[in-house]
Design an enzyme around this catalytic site. Structure first.
Site, PDB file in Angstrom:
ATOM      1  N   HIS A   1       3.726   6.408  -6.906  1.00  9.01           N
ATOM      2  CA  HIS A   1       2.887   7.457  -7.496  1.00  9.01           C
ATOM      3  C   HIS A   1       3.607   8.807  -7.369  1.00  9.01           C
ATOM      4  CE1 HIS A   1      -1.509   9.229  -7.743  1.00  9.01           C
ATOM      5  NE2 HIS A   1      -0.748   9.599  -8.752  1.00  9.01           N
TER       6      HIS A   1
ATOM      7  N   HIS B   1       0.837  -1.204   0.000  1.00  2.00           N
ATOM      8  CA  HIS B   1       0.000   0.000   0.000  1.00  2.00           C
ATOM      9  C   HIS B   1       0.877   1.261   0.000  1.00  2.00           C
ATOM     10  CE1 HIS B   1      -3.733   2.247   1.239  1.00  2.00           C
ATOM     11  NE2 HIS B   1      -2.819   3.071   1.719  1.00  2.00           N
ATOM     12  N   GLU B   2       1.808   1.319   0.951  1.00  2.00           N
ATOM     13  CA  GLU B   2       2.649   2.523   1.069  1.00  2.00           C
ATOM     14  C   GLU B   2       3.593   2.673  -0.128  1.00  2.00           C
ATOM     15  OE1 GLU B   2       1.770   4.712   3.006  1.00  2.00           O
ATOM     16  OE2 GLU B   2       0.573   3.557   4.442  1.00  2.00           O
TER      17      GLU B   2
ATOM     18  N   HIS C   1       1.757   4.406  -2.897  1.00  2.00           N
ATOM     19  CA  HIS C   1       1.835   5.868  -2.751  1.00  2.00           C
ATOM     20  C   HIS C   1       3.211   6.384  -3.190  1.00  2.00           C
ATOM     21  CE1 HIS C   1      -1.949   6.542  -0.751  1.00  2.00           C
ATOM     22  NE2 HIS C   1      -1.648   5.823   0.311  1.00  2.00           N
TER      23      HIS C   1
END
Length: 596
Positions: free
Chosen positions: A394, A387-388, A391
């Protein structure tokens, strides 16, 4: 990692390398002094922002100041998060926060001054070749101009700003400080005080009586305060209506969507598409009832474990390997950056004394992103890692492909890349799993994410929409009305296999998000957009990957809806929600087959 180490004892390979941002504190201080000088300089533009030359120079200096301030702020706070008991970095963090406030104040004249120009002058500036780079900034200012008031009115609105915080502050105080829950008996028959934190633990208990006692005790406590909390929530709604009216928006909902330039249809499409999929949610409830072997499924059974606890011991190194494998569909370019992050000290891995809890991805433009973890060797931590890193990549790809001014993506887009990584990891694990118990454990984990992120948040979003519309129509938001609306929504969303307990009608009273109005729908749209992307990537391959990487590289260079649209996810239609629901249906069918 059994014992918690002191920060000074954490091995270098387990720490992030903040030296990539500033070599040492001395380098930080030098940049701090630079910003102080630049803040004095920017003042010379005040009263002079009338032509392209002055505006261009002012914007260029504004970008420099913002970038330096961000770097200083990020570094000071990340150093503080390594060990929050260390006074050196507490002081540095405070210093960086004060600088951020000073920076905002020093630059606050820019926007109002440009907006005080006539429409004709503004349109001339937008089309001036000298300002071509800043065209999007100027167009955004013009778009907002219709809702900006005169100088004296804006000054008055700024004064009202403090008052407008009151409903949220009062609710926070009541909810976190003054509300006292009773003691209840735990699994061992001991009397334990109920708290916000323990409530969820009790709801996850295998002992049904414990769950029921906790559930009833919480809502009885809120029911005793229902008049006060209804008045607080009504005050918050009235505040929104006041702002919408004064700033000339058609409704409070449209005012809240305006910042991201999102049409009302995006919000209503979400609700409509989820309504259409409610029979699937009802089927999931029927399955839950069957798996739990219950005559009646109650609201307090929703968080109870569906399957026997399935222990998955996953070391950090194994988690990294699995994440890399699961993200192969995103292609070699994505994986190369991901490996660079794993090998390049982007990540602060384990807990240490005084370290901030939780996890996040953060960083400043011009340096790679950083990720803070508190890794435990379990499934949850592996999902947190992917998940991290979603980010982080991105941010990395946005920064690498966009200038500073247009690199920052919006909150509306923020959860897409992180959730997509989770979807690909889940898909990989389900395909690889041969153990029915493991498979059921994974399916339950994923189905409950859908239930809590798409269905539940959409129900919250619908509740907010209904109560604002009622207030706009002149109805009074009494505790009875709020409870009635909320109870009816629960019946509609959970269906006939759920015995919808009367107590749940008070749940509106404990949701802090209702004081940050019309925000929760972003959880559901972000999750749906990510699920839609993952479905396209797994089914189409390369063309879908190209579109998705284009999305990651876009930053904030256009409006969120347009960026998603170019990448093949059109949130102005119900299509992405429908695609997400078809994934939900597939998971449900797998669970039903295993439950036979």
């Amino acid at each position: 990692m059994n014992q918690v180490l002191k920060r000074s004892d954490v091995p270098a390979e387990h720490r992030w390398k903040l030296e990539d941002l500033f070599a040492n504190q001395q380098a930080w201080e030098q940049e701090y002094q630079t910003v102080k000088k630049q803040l004095a300089e920017i003042g010379r533009f005040e009263g002079k922002l009338k032509d392209a030359k002055a505006i261009k120079e002012c914007f260029e200096l504004e970008d420099q100041i913002s970038l330096h301030t961000e770097r200083l702020y990020v570094y000071a706070n990340m150093k503080n998060h390594e060990d929050m008991a260390d006074p050196t970095y507490q002081a540095l963090s405070d210093k960086s926060k004060k600088l951020s406030v000073d920076t905002s104040e020093a630059m606050s004249f820019i926007s109002p001054e440009i907006l005080s120009l006539t429409d004709e002058q503004l349109h001339k500036l937008v089309n001036d070749p000298a300002l071509a780079f800043y065209k999007r900034t100027l167009e955004e200012m013009i778009r907002e101009k219709q809702h900006v008031l005169s100088r004296s009115e804006e000054a008055l609105m700024a004064q009202v700003g403090n008052l407008s915080q009151a409903p949220s502050t009062i609710f926070g105080m009541l909810n976190n400080a003054d509300l006292k829950f009773p003691k209840i008996k735990n699994e061992k028959g001991e009397e334990v005080e109920l708290t916000h934190g323990r409530y969820i633990q009790f709801l996850e208990s295998r002992d049904r009586d414990v769950r029921k006692r906790a559930f009833e005790a919480v809502y009885e406590t809120y029911a005793k305060q229902k008049n006060t909390i209804a008045a607080t929530l009504a005050a918050n709604v009235n505040k929104n209506l006041f702002y919408a009216k004064v700033r000339k928006y058609p409704s409070a909902l449209e005012m809240s969507l305006f910042g991201d330039n999102i049409k009302k249809e995006v919000y209503t499409n979400l609700i409509d598409a989820v309504h259409e999929a409610l029979p699937l949610m009802h089927r999931y409830m029927a399955l839950r009832k069957k798996l739990m072997k219950l005559d009646e499924l109650h609201m307090y059974d929703l968080f109870a474990p569906l399957v026997e606890e399935y222990k998955m011991d996953i070391t950090y190194e194994e988690a990294q390997k699995t994440v890399l494998e699961s993200l192969k569909p995103l292609g070699p370019d994505y994986l190369k950056v991901l490996e660079a992050g794993f090998d390049g000290s982007w990540i602060d891995i384990y807990e240490n004394e005084g370290k901030r809890n939780g996890a996040y991805s953060w960083g400043a433009y011009g340096t790679h992103p950083y990720v803070l973890l508190n890794h435990k060797d379990n499934l949850n931590s592996m999902f947190t890692l992917t998940h991290e890193m979603g980010h982080a990549l991105h941010s990395y790809l946005s920064d690498a492909n966009q200038p500073y001014r247009y690199a920052q993506y919006t909150i509306f887009l923020a959860e897409v890349a992180s959730t997509l990584n989770e979807a690909l990891l889940m898909d990989y694990m389900l395909k690889k799993s041969t153990d029915p118990k493991e498979k059921m454990y994974l399916l339950t984990y994923y189905m409950d994410q859908f239930r809590t992120t798409v269905f539940r948040q959409t129900m919250f979003a619908e509740f907010e929409k209904i109560i604002h519309e009622k207030a706009e129509a002149g109805e009074s938001l009494t505790p009875q009305l709020l409870s009635e609306v909320y109870y009816d929504l629960n019946k509609q969303y959970y269906g006939n296999d759920m015995a919808v307990d009367k107590d749940i009608e008070m749940e509106w009273a404990r949701i802090p998000h209702f004081y940050n109005s019309f925000y929760v729908y972003k959880y559901a749209t972000g999750f749906s957009a990510a699920t839609s992307f993952s479905k396209q990537i797994l089914e189409e391959g390369q063309p879908a990957v190209e579109r998705y990487l284009g999305f990651l590289k876009s930053g904030g260079s256009d409006y969120s809806i347009n960026i998603l649209q170019k990448a093949g996810v059109d949130m102005s239609t119900p299509e992405p929600i429908k695609q997400a629901m078809s994934v939900f249906k597939g998971l449900l069918e797998q669970m039903e087959a295993l439950a036979k």
